[in-house]
Each structure stands twice: as structure tokens, then as C-alpha cells.
Design a protein around this motif. Structure first.
Motif, PDB file in Angstrom:
ATOM      1  N   PRO A 240       0.815  -1.226   0.000  1.00  0.00           N
ATOM      2  CA  PRO A 240       0.000   0.000   0.000  1.00  0.00           C
ATOM      3  C   PRO A 240       0.846   1.273   0.000  1.00  0.00           C
ATOM      4  N   TYR A 241       2.126   1.159   0.363  1.00  0.00           N
ATOM      5  CA  TYR A 241       2.998   2.340   0.360  1.00  0.00           C
ATOM      6  C   TYR A 241       3.074   2.966  -1.031  1.00  0.00           C
ATOM      7  N   ALA A 242       2.910   2.157  -2.077  1.00  0.00           N
ATOM      8  CA  ALA A 242       2.996   2.674  -3.445  1.00  0.00           C
ATOM      9  C   ALA A 242       1.933   3.729  -3.712  1.00  0.00           C
ATOM     10  N   TRP A 243       0.799   3.648  -2.974  1.00  0.00           N
ATOM     11  CA  TRP A 243      -0.289   4.599  -3.199  1.00  0.00           C
ATOM     12  C   TRP A 243      -0.123   5.884  -2.399  1.00  0.00           C
ATOM     13  N   LYS A 244       0.541   5.803  -1.245  1.00  0.00           N
ATOM     14  CA  LYS A 244       0.481   6.924  -0.315  1.00  0.00           C
ATOM     15  C   LYS A 244       1.824   7.550   0.023  1.00  0.00           C
ATOM     16  N   THR A 245       2.890   7.100  -0.628  1.00  0.00           N
ATOM     17  CA  THR A 245       4.207   7.657  -0.335  1.00  0.00           C
ATOM     18  C   THR A 245       4.407   8.982  -1.065  1.00  0.00           C
ATOM     19  N   PRO A 246       4.869  10.005  -0.379  1.00  0.00           N
ATOM     20  CA  PRO A 246       5.143  11.279  -1.050  1.00  0.00           C
ATOM     21  C   PRO A 246       6.293  11.154  -2.041  1.00  0.00           C
ATOM     22  N   GLY A 247       6.370  12.126  -2.941  1.00  0.00           N
ATOM     23  CA  GLY A 247       7.372  12.085  -4.000  1.00  0.00           C
ATOM     24  C   GLY A 247       8.799  12.016  -3.494  1.00  0.00           C
ATOM     25  N   ALA A 248       9.075  12.697  -2.396  1.00  0.00           N
ATOM     26  CA  ALA A 248      10.439  12.705  -1.859  1.00  0.00           C
ATOM     27  C   ALA A 248      10.863  11.307  -1.427  1.00  0.00           C
ATOM     28  N   GLY A 249       9.942  10.570  -0.816  1.00  0.00           N
ATOM     29  CA  GLY A 249      10.244   9.215  -0.390  1.00  0.00           C
ATOM     30  C   GLY A 249      10.490   8.299  -1.569  1.00  0.00           C
ATOM     31  N   LYS A 250       9.684   8.442  -2.615  1.00  0.00           N
ATOM     32  CA  LYS A 250       9.884   7.637  -3.812  1.00  0.00           C
ATOM     33  C   LYS A 250      11.226   7.946  -4.463  1.00  0.00           C
ATOM     34  N   ALA A 251      11.603   9.207  -4.439  1.00  0.00           N
ATOM     35  CA  ALA A 251      12.890   9.594  -5.028  1.00  0.00           C
ATOM     36  C   ALA A 251      14.052   8.975  -4.256  1.00  0.00           C
ATOM     37  N   ARG A 252      13.973   8.984  -2.928  1.00  0.00           N
ATOM     38  CA  ARG A 252      15.032   8.360  -2.128  1.00  0.00           C
ATOM     39  C   ARG A 252      15.124   6.860  -2.423  1.00  0.00           C
ATOM     40  N   LEU A 253      13.969   6.231  -2.558  1.00  0.00           N
ATOM     41  CA  LEU A 253      13.968   4.799  -2.829  1.00  0.00           C
ATOM     42  C   LEU A 253      14.589   4.500  -4.191  1.00  0.00           C
ATOM     43  N   ALA A 254      14.323   5.338  -5.161  1.00  0.00           N
ATOM     44  CA  ALA A 254      14.841   5.125  -6.512  1.00  0.00           C
ATOM     45  C   ALA A 254      16.359   5.218  -6.579  1.00  0.00           C
ATOM     46  N   GLU A 255      16.975   5.831  -5.567  1.00  0.00           N
ATOM     47  CA  GLU A 255      18.433   5.978  -5.553  1.00  0.00           C
ATOM     48  C   GLU A 255      19.141   4.746  -4.987  1.00  0.00           C
ATOM     49  N   LEU A 256      18.401   3.875  -4.322  1.00  0.00           N
ATOM     50  CA  LEU A 256      19.021   2.704  -3.697  1.00  0.00           C
ATOM     51  C   LEU A 256      19.370   1.642  -4.733  1.00  0.00           C
ATOM     52  N   GLN A 257      20.510   1.011  -4.544  1.00  0.00           N
ATOM     53  CA  GLN A 257      20.904  -0.104  -5.390  1.00  0.00           C
ATOM     54  C   GLN A 257      20.738  -1.451  -4.687  1.00  0.00           C
ATOM     55  N   GLU A 258      20.574  -1.420  -3.365  1.00  0.00           N
ATOM     56  CA  GLU A 258      20.324  -2.622  -2.584  1.00  0.00           C
ATOM     57  C   GLU A 258      19.679  -2.205  -1.270  1.00  0.00           C
ATOM     58  N   LEU A 259      19.066  -3.195  -0.606  1.00  0.00           N
ATOM     59  CA  LEU A 259      18.380  -2.882   0.644  1.00  0.00           C
ATOM     60  C   LEU A 259      18.347  -4.122   1.530  1.00  0.00           C
ATOM     61  N   ASP A 260      18.768  -3.965   2.774  1.00  0.00           N
ATOM     62  CA  ASP A 260      18.581  -4.999   3.790  1.00  0.00           C
ATOM     63  C   ASP A 260      17.337  -4.621   4.592  1.00  0.00           C
ATOM     64  N   CYS A 261      16.424  -5.565   4.721  1.00  0.00           N
ATOM     65  CA  CYS A 261      15.119  -5.212   5.276  1.00  0.00           C
ATOM     66  C   CYS A 261      14.581  -6.338   6.152  1.00  0.00           C
ATOM     67  N   GLN A 262      13.954  -5.958   7.266  1.00  0.00           N
ATOM     68  CA  GLN A 262      13.296  -6.929   8.139  1.00  0.00           C
ATOM     69  C   GLN A 262      11.961  -7.368   7.544  1.00  0.00           C
ATOM     70  N   VAL A 263      11.673  -8.650   7.688  1.00  0.00           N
ATOM     71  CA  VAL A 263      10.380  -9.208   7.341  1.00  0.00           C
ATOM     72  C   VAL A 263       9.797  -9.762   8.636  1.00  0.00           C
ATOM     73  N   ASP A 264       8.593  -9.324   8.984  1.00  0.00           N
ATOM     74  CA  ASP A 264       8.071  -9.611  10.318  1.00  0.00           C
ATOM     75  C   ASP A 264       6.564  -9.861  10.234  1.00  0.00           C
ATOM     76  N   PHE A 265       6.165 -11.140  10.287  1.00  0.00           N
ATOM     77  CA  PHE A 265       4.756 -11.523  10.189  1.00  0.00           C
ATOM     78  C   PHE A 265       4.291 -12.187  11.474  1.00  0.00           C
ATOM     79  N   ARG A 266       2.964 -12.220  11.660  1.00  0.00           N
ATOM     80  CA  ARG A 266       2.338 -13.039  12.681  1.00  0.00           C
ATOM     81  C   ARG A 266       1.179 -13.797  12.024  1.00  0.00           C
ATOM     82  N   ILE A 267       1.157 -15.108  12.264  1.00  0.00           N
ATOM     83  CA  ILE A 267       0.050 -15.944  11.787  1.00  0.00           C
ATOM     84  C   ILE A 267      -0.857 -16.231  12.971  1.00  0.00           C
ATOM     85  N   HIS A 268      -2.042 -15.662  12.978  1.00  0.00           N
ATOM     86  CA  HIS A 268      -3.020 -15.894  14.038  1.00  0.00           C
ATOM     87  C   HIS A 268      -3.869 -17.095  13.640  1.00  0.00           C
TER      88      HIS A 268
END
Length: 274
Positions: A240-268
Motif C-alpha cells: 500500500p505504500y505505493a499509493w500513499k508515499t510522497p514524492g520525496a520518499g519515492k525519489a530516495r527509494l529510486a536511488e538505492l541499489q540494494e536494501l537490507d530489510c526486516q520481514v516480520d509476520f504473525r500468523i493468528h
């Protein structure tokens, strides 16, 4: 064989050449990909409800790279543990069928004879799912108006899809299970740090539902290294971030060549009370 019922009158659907038909004569053609369209016009809120082609394509590209494979494996293990020899499984919000297909394969590998079906309100997603796994019983339909008979299902899966708890309770057999996947506190935290100036963690809570008993909450937490801008953009575009992220945030993301990111789920995991 289909578990689906007529969305117009609720009657059983029989397989006929080229589609499905109910006793009152309502007919639903099968698309060339193999799915059926069971979403009446009155249940549509737009011409093309649900995820669009771009979001579906991004999600498929991301999932097919295996970044969420640990979640799929956890769901498969739970499905095997909580079903009998001939389970009827419904993925309510199946998307392009990544988790649905995995569940079917896991149940077959465990020596069971499953009937696995899925619905999604997005025609584009269901088209991809039908191409991915023709053996699945798939339909375009609303989770809030499931075209399924009362107490016909042993296991309902809901991965990041609308919470239609009354419908899930209706279609589940007594003693059947409901698995609900939600993002935990730090899910995609590093992505959010790039997109927003002041990100905040997701709320975590236990919510009881009438007619269901809590059985367990299964954490699925790990880190991924996304090595290319294409992988980063696929992740971003399927959220959903694709719909609501401001332009500045999208621009910062476009500059990245790689990303280390946490994945965190809960199965109820819930069980319908007898």
C-alpha cells in the motif's frame, strides 16, 4: 468438482461445457485461463476492483524470487497439522496464487487429498493464479459475499486480505481452522525508514472473534537482502505504500541499489467452536 455456489441464488453449481451452471439456470463461463467470474455487478465498487495489473505483476515478481518463502512454508506446515485426510481449503484473497499453490502441494506431499480453492476480487490476480496452477479451483469473487455453502470448508486462509470474519465463520465447518496473516511491528521497517521521515511500527494485538477460539500465534521473522533496484521496486509496488508515499520518499527509494530489510509476520490461528 467445485466448492463454489451461485452468487445470485446460492444454489449449487454444476460443471457444464465451458463453465458452471446452477439449477435455476444461472450460468458462469469459464475464462480461457480456467477460472470463473462469480462477482455480480452489484458487488463491484469500480469497473476493475482490487489490485491492478501493475501491483499484481510486482507481487508476482517479488514472490517468485522467494523472499517470502519462509511465510509460505510456515503456512504449509500449519495447514498439514490442522487438517484431515481430505481437506477443503479456501484462500480468501488468493491473489496470484503463490500461497494457495504452496498449500496444495504441501497437503499432497503429506499424503492427503485436498480440494484447494481461492477467490480474489481482482480479475488480474486470479488470471495469474489460474495460469500458475491450473489445478486450483479459482474464482473472481468478494470475500464479503463468498460464493460458498455454509460449513463447507475445513481451513480458511487470509493473507493480507479483507477481514470478512462473518463470512469465514459461515463457510467453516465446526472445528475448522482460520489462519490470518498480519504484519508485525517491524515489518519492512528499513523500507519505511527510506520512504517516510517519521515511520512508526505496526500495531500488534490479539483480537478475539465471536465463535472462534485462539489456538496460537506463530511468528515469522527474518531479514532479506534485496540486491537490485528491480527487487526493491517490486517490493514497494506490491505494498500500500505505493499509493500513499510522497514524492520525496519515492525519489530516495529510486536511488538505492540494494536494501537490507526486516520481514516480520504473525500468523493468528483460530478454530471455529463447535
Amino acid at each position: 468438482m467445485t466448492i463454489f455456489r451461485c452468487p445470485l441464488c446460492g444454489g449449487p453449481l454444476w460443471e457444464v461445457p465451458g463453465g458452471l451452471r446452477c439449477p435455476k439456470g444461472h450460468r458462469f463461463d469459464q475464462a480461457r485461463e480456467g477460472y470463473v467470474h462469480l462477482l455480480p455487478v452489484g458487488q463491484k465498487h469500480s469497473l476493475a476492483p482490487g489490485d491492478d495489473k501493475a501491483m499484481v505483476a510486482a507481487r508476482r515478481a517479488f514472490l517468485d524470487r522467494g523472499w517470502y518463502a519462509p511465510l509460505r512454508e510456515a503456512l504449509e506446515q500449519l495447514a498439514v497439522a490442522h487438517t484431515g485426510g481430505e481437506p477443503v481449503v479456501l484462500d480468501a484473497g488468493c491473489g496470484e496464487g503463490y500461497y494457495t499453490q504452496g498449500m496444495r502441494e504441501a497437503l499432497l506431499s503429506a499424503g492427503k487429498t485436498p480440494h484447494v480453492a481461492g477467490i480474489d476480487i481482482s480479475k488480474f490476480a486470479v488470471q495469474k493464479g489460474a495460469k500458475r496452477c491450473p489445478e486450483l479451483d479459482l474464482a473472481v469473487a468478494s470475500a464479503y459475499h463468498l460464493p460458498v455453502a455454509d460449513e463447507a470448508v475445513d481451513l480458511v486462509l487470509n493473507v493480507f486480505s479483507p477481514l470478512a470474519i462473518e463470512e469465514f465463520r459461515r463457510v467453516l465447518k465446526k472445528g475448522g481452522y482460520y489462519m490470518y496473516v498480519v504484519p508485525a511491528a517491524k515489518h519492512l521497517w528499513e523500507l519505511k525508514e527510506v520512504l517516510y521521515d517519521a515511520p512508526y511500527p505496526n500495531e500488534e494485538k490479539e483480537t478475539p472473534y465471536e465463535g472462534f477460539a485462539y489456538r496460537e500465534i506463530v511468528p515469522v521473522s527474518y531479514s532479506v537482502h534485496l540486491p537490485t533496484q528491480a527487487d526493491i521496486q517490486a517490493l514497494f509496488q506490491m505494498t500500500p505504500y505505493a499509493w500513499k508515499t510522497p514524492g520525496a520518499g519515492k525519489a530516495r527509494l529510486a536511488e538505492l541499489q540494494e536494501l537490507d530489510c526486516q520481514v516480520d509476520f504473525r500468523i493468528h490461528v483460530f478454530q471455529k467452536e463447535a
